[in-house]
Design an enzyme around this catalytic site. Structure first.
Site, PDB file in Angstrom:
ATOM      1  CG  ASP A  38      -2.663  -3.088  -0.255  1.00  0.00           C
ATOM      2  OD1 ASP A  38      -2.759  -3.319   0.978  1.00  0.00           O
ATOM      3  OD2 ASP A  38      -3.427  -3.587  -1.112  1.00  0.00           O
ATOM      4  CB  ALA A 125      -7.293 -19.760  -3.507  1.00  0.00           C
ATOM      5  CG  LEU A 127      -4.284 -17.544  -5.806  1.00  0.00           C
ATOM      6  CD1 LEU A 127      -4.205 -18.809  -6.666  1.00  0.00           C
ATOM      7  CD2 LEU A 127      -2.872 -17.047  -5.490  1.00  0.00           C
ATOM      8  CB  SER A 130     -13.243 -10.519  -5.886  1.00  0.00           C
ATOM      9  OG  SER A 130     -12.167 -10.285  -5.027  1.00  0.00           O
ATOM     10  CD  GLU A 162     -12.824  -6.540  -3.446  1.00  0.00           C
ATOM     11  OE1 GLU A 162     -12.654  -6.714  -4.669  1.00  0.00           O
ATOM     12  OE2 GLU A 162     -12.474  -7.355  -2.590  1.00  0.00           O
ATOM     13  CG  ASP A 174      -5.603  -7.979  -4.125  1.00  0.00           C
ATOM     14  OD1 ASP A 174      -4.384  -8.041  -3.883  1.00  0.00           O
ATOM     15  OD2 ASP A 174      -6.481  -8.329  -3.314  1.00  0.00           O
ATOM     16  CE1 TYR A 224      -6.323  -6.905   3.859  1.00  0.00           C
ATOM     17  CE2 TYR A 224      -7.992  -5.207   4.108  1.00  0.00           C
ATOM     18  CZ  TYR A 224      -6.862  -5.692   3.481  1.00  0.00           C
ATOM     19  OH  TYR A 224      -6.266  -4.959   2.480  1.00  0.00           O
TER      20      TYR A 224
END
Ligand code: GLA
Length: 392
Positions: A38, A125, A127, A130, A162, A174, A224
């Site tokens: 992304d 996890a 998924l 947040s 975020e 996300d 990251y």
């Protein structure tokens, strides 16, 4: 969580009756393929999960916003004009960050609110718990304020919350998936332009099985950011020869073949190779799904994992073990890590007749080899953010 049940929980927490209470839901997401793409401006193929975050909201008259959740003990009550002035370093920073972004875009809260959350996504996890909190907050507050709730705009402002308020440098995938998911569909998203389409994800006798390694994603933030800078550096070197390239994922494998000589640092070559090939795999996956060739789709999932392990180097022992064991089960078409990596979850495509065996045998082997207990969720593809209406 049913709407009625959520209303009851809300009333026991905030008092009063169900009048004026509205209930909203946003899912978690699983990325099917297109990992670490992304922020490199290419294609990703995530899907919304059937579980997520439910939010019950009601206006209040004293100009304060209250935050509470069934999951975590921390609560807060903040006057509207004080919101965003001080970070709490608690989960509340996610919704507050969204309120700050809404204000920047012209939606100042016209009153106080009680916000009461219930999350079904395991935290940490990978998924997108947040993103789910952010998106459900943005959608609910825009709806309560009588403003149009454009889902692409919601995804963008939630990502900004975020990045700027919470301080995590994540890409758009996300929030976009959580906002724009559709039942039985994956989302093919072009991350540079935010053009997207819903791709039918009907897997017949095959089920998506998400495997949670329950490995804490300790290094995820620093690694990251490190990957992001490596990609920036690879792009900078490529642009010395090809200034028209704006994002790494803009490179076709052919064009990359002509330019990769510029990447004389091995690590940068590996990162860029992953990005270019993974981006191409997403498009091949969409063709495979359109042709109902699930075996081909599964092979692409496998190739994605191997590349994340060997070239992008964001996997870890636990993810590799779970994937390796998954692939041993007959009826597994493909298995890969999903999300940022360094822990979190795997996603596998498994024949329904093998699912029980899969959960037992992969779980047992995983425990034996890592000492950790894995969790497995057999999951369909759910809806994006929405208001829950008429359900009891
Ligand atoms: C995390 C980020 C996303 C994306 C994935 C990796 O989930 O939040 O933006 O970069 O990692 O594909």
């Amino acid at each position: 969580m049913k709407k009625k049940e959520m209303e009851q929980l809300f009333i026991s927490k905030c008092g009063g009756n169900a009048e004026g209470v509205r209930v909203f839901n946003a899912p978690g997401r699983v990325n099917l393929i297109g990992e670490h793409i992304d922020y490199n401006g290419g294609y990703v193929l995530p899907a919304a999960l059937e579980f997520g975050t439910t939010l019950a909201v009601r206006k209040r008259e004293d100009g304060k916003v209250s935050f509470a959740s069934t999951n975590l003990p921390y609560t807060a009550e903040i006057a509207v004009e004080e919101l965003g002035k001080e970070k709490t370093e608690e989960w509340v920073d996610y919704p507050v960050g969204v309120i700050v972004e809404l204000a920047k875009r012209g939606t100042n809260l016209s009153s106080g609110y009680d916000l009461f959350y219930h999350g079904e996504i395991p935290n940490g996890a990978g998924l997108s718990s947040s993103a789910s909190i952010e998106v459900v907050t943005a959608f609910a507050l825009l709806s309560m304020e009588g403003k149009p709730a454009d889902k692409v705009e919601i995804a963008v402002l939630s990502q900004k919350a975020e990045n700027l308020y919470v301080g995590v440098n994540s890409g758009i995938m996300d929030q976009f998936a959580v906002a724009n998911g559709a039942i039985d569909h994956a989302i093919l998203l072009m991350c540079d332009t935010l053009e997207y389409k819903h791709v039918p994800f009907k897997t017949g006798a095959y089920k998506l099985v998400i495997g949670n390694t329950n490995k804490r994603r300790g290094l995820v933030d620093s690694k990251y950011n490190e990957r992001r800078s490596e990609c920036d550096e690879a792009l900078r070197l490529i642009r010395e020869k090809a200034p028209e390239i704006e994002f790494l994922a803009q490179l076709t494998p052919e064009r990359f073949g002509e330019l990769k000589g510029k990447l004389n640092i091995e690590v940068l070559l590996k990162r860029a190779t992953h990005v270019v090939e993974e981006n191409a795999r997403v498009l091949k996956s969409v063709d495979a799904l359109a042709a109902n060739d699930l075996a081909a789709f599964g092979s692409l999932m496998n190739a994605s994992h191997d590349s994340l392990r060997d070239l992008y180097e964001v996997s870890c022992l636990e993810l590799d073990v779970m994937v390796e064991e998954a692939r041993k089960i007959e009826g597994t078409l493909g298995s890969r890590m999903t999300g940022a990596g360094f822990g979190g979850c795997t996603v596998s495509l498994v024949h329904e007749d093998s699912v029980e065996r899969f959960v037992q045998e992969v779980g047992a082997a995983y425990k034996e080899r890592t000492g950790l207990e894995g969790d497995f969720y057999v999951c369909g593809v759910g809806d994006g953010v929405h208001e829950m209406k008429g359900e009891n």
